[in-house]
Design an enzyme around this catalytic site. Structure first.
Site, PDB file in Angstrom:
ATOM      1  CG  ASP A 165      -4.886  48.652   3.346  1.00 11.38           C
ATOM      2  OD1 ASP A 165      -5.313  47.606   3.849  1.00 11.38           O
ATOM      3  OD2 ASP A 165      -3.792  48.737   2.751  1.00 11.38           O
ATOM      4  CD  GLU A 168      -5.595  46.339   7.370  1.00 14.19           C
ATOM      5  OE1 GLU A 168      -5.635  45.170   6.985  1.00 14.19           O
ATOM      6  OE2 GLU A 168      -4.837  47.186   6.877  1.00 14.19           O
TER       7      GLU A 168
END
Length: 792
Positions: A445, A500
């Site tokens: 993330d 991401e």
């Protein structure tokens, strides 16, 4: 370079262009104490404390540029109270001081990236940045060599969870170890000693380490029982007494109505033993993004066991071969969606026990389904009593000191990736989840935030390569990501890593040996934004099919992307899912198959299927769906919080809607299932990018072939086309294999599936052959060649 010495300070002056930005230029500092052998210290971070010996005067880097010819002085104060106290303690003073600097061009000149030629063949635009890529690779190799040579090698270093925290020895003695560099004293307290704050002191070791050995009881059992509570008591040099949870805690829990989490000693007498091996690495990755806590129709926090027995069979039936699990790493604030992590080695206790999570993953493996962990190493919660923040009483233990160590938008702390102990903690954290729980990989993330000093805030990435190199890049975190991927792919060849990143960083998904960062996939984050923008701003007649195709195919060649029409971001309160944008309030009243379909529902159902199929087939080398969106889950996602009266009404997934035979949700569910099964059979995700033979704006028609399968989309709201000429490469007889207009999918059944479509030896739109098909309005068909053996 000039060094001046006076009574109160050292001043080192160099031309600005020789040092420019310290994170990129200054590499080592040589210091000699009391005539002893010089000590070489790595230095890579601006605005930081210099080795905790003297204070670094911040350099105003934001107001300087590369062409500034002025000279810059770096000043270290020698006579501050702290420095004087330390000198007195050590009985020595600085005897000599040397700073080594390099320009970007000079650093990395002698480094050779083993397979760099492969990267340049893929992306020739990287050639002007060869020296930058060499420098990055050299920094990676230097750090890797340091890790290999220290503390028993990389294998042991990345398994530091076997040394830190609490370890039970063969004789049932318990060994405790922590890194608390700023502590004056350290104690262990808990249920086992009646919460005595002083009876069990740690011993201070070198480099900020503290150790404690607690012998077993007289009966030979461990002094700290399984399930009992513990705390680390930190005494700071300023006289504070702090109560902390070990950063290496394997389980933490929260009592009802309590605010702070408790460290619970987890050492079950019968730990879960995994039975099933990991599935082999899939080349056709179909990912089901899932959150355990909302995986139930009931308004409550669902459990690991509920997911194992009720959700896993659904995922398998739908044709997904991978699960991306969100919010597993413990997070005190449920509404953070798991992105404000407080305990990095603890699986969230709100869903159940660690053993139940292990059973969940083992059961998924028995079905041939891989499980990825949504890992958050980009930042951490600001919580202190049950988080990492100010663990030793300072604001720079695991993190950079403010302001660099704080994320302005996320209100969270940012790791210091140049720190040896931070690397130990994060790399060991990855191995912990792989070894203890048998995850199959990670979705990292917030990679954009990690890659740049500006964290992507107010950064409009245009694709210009200068945006990906230079002073704005945080090379400490970039090297950490290279190390993480190197460790994972070396030790676990079938491990999958996903980034991401919204910036489009080149070589993000190329091997480290080529000069890349080593990820397997990147998320194609522009695709869901494009679909939402279209549905919000444009009428159906205004859809630009050329622009849609461009967005779906605009990805870096040779770097695999995960396409998705929507994810959890679009489901959150404040936004809408595709289904909700398409059908809105009518989803509450007009989804029954017993009633005539309304124009709004008809349009929504047809476009929902077409958008997902087009994204699946054209948008990438893998596909992702957020749980519930496969059947057009109504409403948004909102976790219990003060603003909604702590309600769970929207923090759930109403799977029963897809099971009801009299609701149209079941039809969308069936289409998603058969779309995945078709991909499993024909393998377009593992094939090279599609050849687009038509994107007709007036007709609103898109035609392309991929993996010898032909896709035809007609987005026109009311025009159907008979004998529409379609380009194909492979000659032969084609038949419809997937039809969004089929009645079982909520369509109008306008196509005869018994029809054979024969090609003609007539080149068309860049293909060697062509054929003619009927394409109804708002429908999509997939045709396969009957004379080809599709074997994937």
């Amino acid at each position: 370079m000039k060094v001046e010495v006076c009574k109160s300070k050292w001043t080192l002056s160099v031309p600005w262009q020789r040092c420019c930005y310290l994170a990129a230029r200054v590499t080592t500092i040589d210091v000699t104490f009391g005539g002893r052998r010089p000590s070489r210290l790595p230095f890579s971070t601006p605005n930081r404390w210099f080795w905790a010996k003297t204070h670094w005067s911040p350099l105003p880097i934001s107001h300087l540029d590369d062409k500034d010819e002025r000279r810059v002085s770096f000043i270290w104060g020698r006579d501050s109270p702290d420095a004087a106290a330390r000198r007195k303690e050590r009985g020595s003073v600085f005897d000599c001081f040397a700073l080594t600097t390099d320009t970007m061009a000079e650093h990395g000149d002698n480094v050779t990236i083993p397979e760099f030629h492969t990267l340049l063949q893929m992306d020739p635009y990287l050639k002007p940045y060869t020296k930058d890529l060499n420098r990055r690779y050299e920094l990676f190799q230097k750090r890797l060599l340091e890790l290999e040579e220290a503390e028993g090698g990389l294998e042991r270093f990345t398994r530091s969870y076997r040394d830190f925290g609490v370890q039970r020895r063969p004789d049932n003695a318990l060994f405790f170890k922590e890194w608390v560099p700023a502590a004056e004293a350290l104690f262990l307290t808990g249920d086992f000693n009646g919460w005595d704050k002083f009876s069990h002191p740690y011993s201070k070791k070198d480099f900020g380490k503290w150790e404690l050995l607690v012998p077993p009881k007289r009966d030979g059992s461990p002094a700290v029982e399984h399930g009992s509570k513990l705390k680390v008591v930190v005494h700071t040099k300023t006289g504070e007494r702090l109560y902390r949870i070990s950063p290496w805690a394997k389980y933490v829990s929260q009592e009802e109505k309590a605010v702070v989490y408790d460290w619970v000693h987890w050492d079950p007498p019968r730990p879960y033993v995994h039975v099933h091996p990991r599935p082999t690495k899939a080349t056709q990755l179909r990912i089901y993004e899932a959150h355990v806590g909302i995986a139930s129709p009931e308004p409550k926090v669902a459990s690991y066991d509920n997911f194992t027995y009720n959700v896993l069979p659904r995922i398998k039936d739908l044709g997904y071969n991978c699960i991306q699990m969100m919010a597993v790493m413990e997070h005190a604030y449920y509404a953070s969606f798991g992105y404000q992590v407080t305990s990095f080695f603890a699986a969230s206790s709100r869903y159940g026990t660690p053993e139940e999570l292990k059973r969940l993953i083992d059961t998924a493996h028995s079905m041939g389904v891989s499980v990825l962990l949504d890992v958050v190493h980009s930042h951490a919660s600001k919580n202190t009593e049950d988080g990492l923040n100010k663990f030793d009483g300072t604001d720079s233990c695991f993190f950079h000191a403010p302001p660099r160590g704080e994320h302005a938008l996320w209100d969270s702390r940012l790791f210091d990736y140049s720190s040896w102990e931070v690397l130990r903690f994060l790399l060991s954290n990855l191995r912990w989840w792989m070894e203890e729980y048998k995850f199959d990989g990670f979705r990292f993330d917030g990679v954009t935030s990690m890659l740049y000093h500006h964290h992507g805030i107010a950064a409009a990435f245009s694709g210009d390569y200068s945006e990906y190199f230079g002073l704005q890049v945080d090379e400490d975190s970039l090297v950490y990501l290279m190390l993480a991927n190197h460790v994972l792919h070396t030790l676990y060849p079938d491990c999958v890593t996903v980034a991401e990143d919204v910036s489009g960083m080149p070589a993000l998904c190329r091997a480290v040996e080529e000069g890349g960062l080593g990820f397997d996939y990147r998320l194609a984050m522009a695709i869901p934004d494009k679909w939402i923008q279209i549905l919000k701003e444009l009428k159906d007649e205004e859809w630009d099919v050329g622009n849609i195709v461009h967005t779906l195919t605009n990805r870096r060649y040779g770097e695999k992307s995960i396409a998705y029409a929507e994810s959890h971001d679009q489901a959150l309160v404040g936004d809408k899912t595709l289904a909700f944008w398409l059908m809105d309030r009518e989803m509450y009243t007009n989804m029954s198959t017993a009633d005539p379909v309304t124009p709004v529902i008809d349009r929504g159902v047809q476009l929902h299927k077409m958008i997902r199929l087009l994204t699946h087939a054209l948008g990438g080398e893998a596909y992702l769906n957020f749980m519930g969106n496969e059947f057009g889950h109504p409403e948004w996602l909102d976790f219990p919080r003060e603003g909604n009266g702590q309600s769970y009404h929207y923090a759930r997934r109403q799977f029963h809607l897809a099971d009801a035979a009299d609701l149209r949700y079941r039809q969308l569910h069936a289409f998603d299932r058969d779309m995945n099964r078709a991909e499993d059979k024909y393998g377009w995700l593992a094939a090279p990018p599609a050849f687009i033979s038509a994107k007709h704006q007036d007709d609103k028609v898109i035609v392309f072939d991929r993996a010898n399968v032909v896709f035809v989309f007609n987005f026109h709201p009311n025009k159907s086309f008979r004998d529409y000429k379609v380009a194909v490469e492979a000659p032969g007889k084609y038949k419809i294999q997937l039809d969004s207009d089929e009645a079982q999918y909520g369509g109008h059944g306008r196509l005869d599936h018994h029809t054979d479509f024969f090609t003609e030896a007539e080149p068309f739109n860049g293909r060697s052959h062509s054929m003619r098909v009927y394409i109804p309005c708002r429908s999509a068909i997939m045709l396969a060649n009957e004379e080809i053996n599709y074997c994937y």
